[in-house]
Design a protein around this motif. Structure first.
Motif, PDB file in Angstrom:
ATOM      1  N   UNK A 151       2.237   5.910 -10.679  1.00 55.64           N
ATOM      2  CA  UNK A 151       2.052   7.203 -10.015  1.00 55.64           C
ATOM      3  C   UNK A 151       3.145   7.418  -8.967  1.00 55.64           C
ATOM      4  N   UNK A 152       3.493   6.345  -8.258  1.00 52.64           N
ATOM      5  CA  UNK A 152       4.582   6.458  -7.279  1.00 52.64           C
ATOM      6  C   UNK A 152       5.891   6.797  -7.989  1.00 52.64           C
TER       7      UNK A 152
ATOM      8  N   UNK B 201       5.359   8.067  -0.818  1.00 58.89           N
ATOM      9  CA  UNK B 201       6.687   7.703  -0.330  1.00 58.89           C
ATOM     10  C   UNK B 201       6.699   6.351   0.379  1.00 58.89           C
ATOM     11  N   UNK B 202       5.556   5.946   0.935  1.00 56.16           N
ATOM     12  CA  UNK B 202       5.490   4.666   1.663  1.00 56.16           C
ATOM     13  C   UNK B 202       4.718   3.587   0.910  1.00 56.16           C
ATOM     14  N   UNK B 203       4.278   3.897  -0.297  1.00 54.41           N
ATOM     15  CA  UNK B 203       3.429   2.967  -1.048  1.00 54.41           C
ATOM     16  C   UNK B 203       4.036   1.568  -1.159  1.00 54.41           C
ATOM     17  N   UNK B 204       5.313   1.488  -1.374  1.00 52.10           N
ATOM     18  CA  UNK B 204       5.965   0.198  -1.613  1.00 52.10           C
ATOM     19  C   UNK B 204       6.540  -0.451  -0.354  1.00 52.10           C
TER      20      UNK B 204
ATOM     21  N   UNK C 252       0.449  -3.938   2.490  1.00 51.64           N
ATOM     22  CA  UNK C 252      -0.658  -3.310   3.227  1.00 51.64           C
ATOM     23  C   UNK C 252      -0.336  -1.873   3.624  1.00 51.64           C
ATOM     24  N   UNK C 253       0.603  -1.246   2.957  1.00 48.59           N
ATOM     25  CA  UNK C 253       1.041   0.097   3.362  1.00 48.59           C
ATOM     26  C   UNK C 253      -0.014   1.183   3.154  1.00 48.59           C
TER      27      UNK C 253
END
Length: 193
Positions: free
Chosen positions: A40-41, A102-105, A109-110
């Motif tokens: 999805x990202x 945008x910050x998933x990776x 623990x994001x």
């Protein structure tokens, strides 16, 4: 064509859905997504590109489909997005949606509650209120409704896309091919599988 079989969007898009673009656009793209899903990202910037390319001829709708057995933070992420949308409005929901992808990776623990509250603040919501909603599972039923609609529509993984109510199983990762199918659907053509 019958709307009862798998591969048809159930229920159809309504005012309850989060949507970007005109609701009466000639093509509606619905994504069932999971904020912790790496695919999805990967799809997120592709959808953004498609929105730019198709402009006002496309309405994009997002529905929650958290795969909690694989993604422990996905359900709370979906609840946080719903909280932001309920308290700060639709544009804040979309800012929250974008921030999470945008910050998933950034780290493993994001998408924990601490980060979700920070993203909510960045999206323009009352961070304290979102934190309380997460503690109370205030939007759990809303997320479950989306999930169950996905199950009824034949969703079994993320991302899953529907074009004008029909499941699209083609190459979403190829922006050119995806755009071609969307333009054909906007012109009244049948969605290719």
């Amino acid at each position: 064509m019958s709307t009862r079989g798998p591969g048809r969007l159930r229920p159809p898009v309504s005012d309850r859905d989060h949507a970007q673009g005109p609701r009466d656009a000639p093509v509606t793209l619905v994504e069932y997504g999971d904020y912790e899903c790496p695919y999805c990202a990967r799809a997120h910037p592709i959808v953004k590109d498609l929105q730019r390319r198709l402009g006002r001829s496309m309405c994009f709708v997002f529905r929650n489909f958290p795969l909690t057995e694989m993604h422990p933070y996905a359900f709370h992420a979906a609840e946080a997005a719903e909280s932001v949308g309920a308290h700060a409005g639709e544009s804040a929901f979309w800012r929250m949606h974008d921030l999470m992808y945008e910050h998933q990776q950034d780290s493993e623990r994001s998408l924990d509650d601490e980060h979700l509250v920070w993203y909510a603040k960045q999206a323009g919501a009352d961070a304290r209120r979102v934190a309380e909603d997460l503690l109370d599972d205030a939007f759990a039923d809303r997320v479950k409704e989306d999930f169950l609609s996905g199950v009824r529509s034949g969703v079994n993984g993320t991302p899953t896309f529907f074009i004008n109510g029909e499941r699209y199983d083609g190459p979403w990762y190829d922006v050119g091919a995806f755009e071609e199918v969307l333009r054909e659907a906007a012109a009244g053509g049948r969605v290719l599988r």
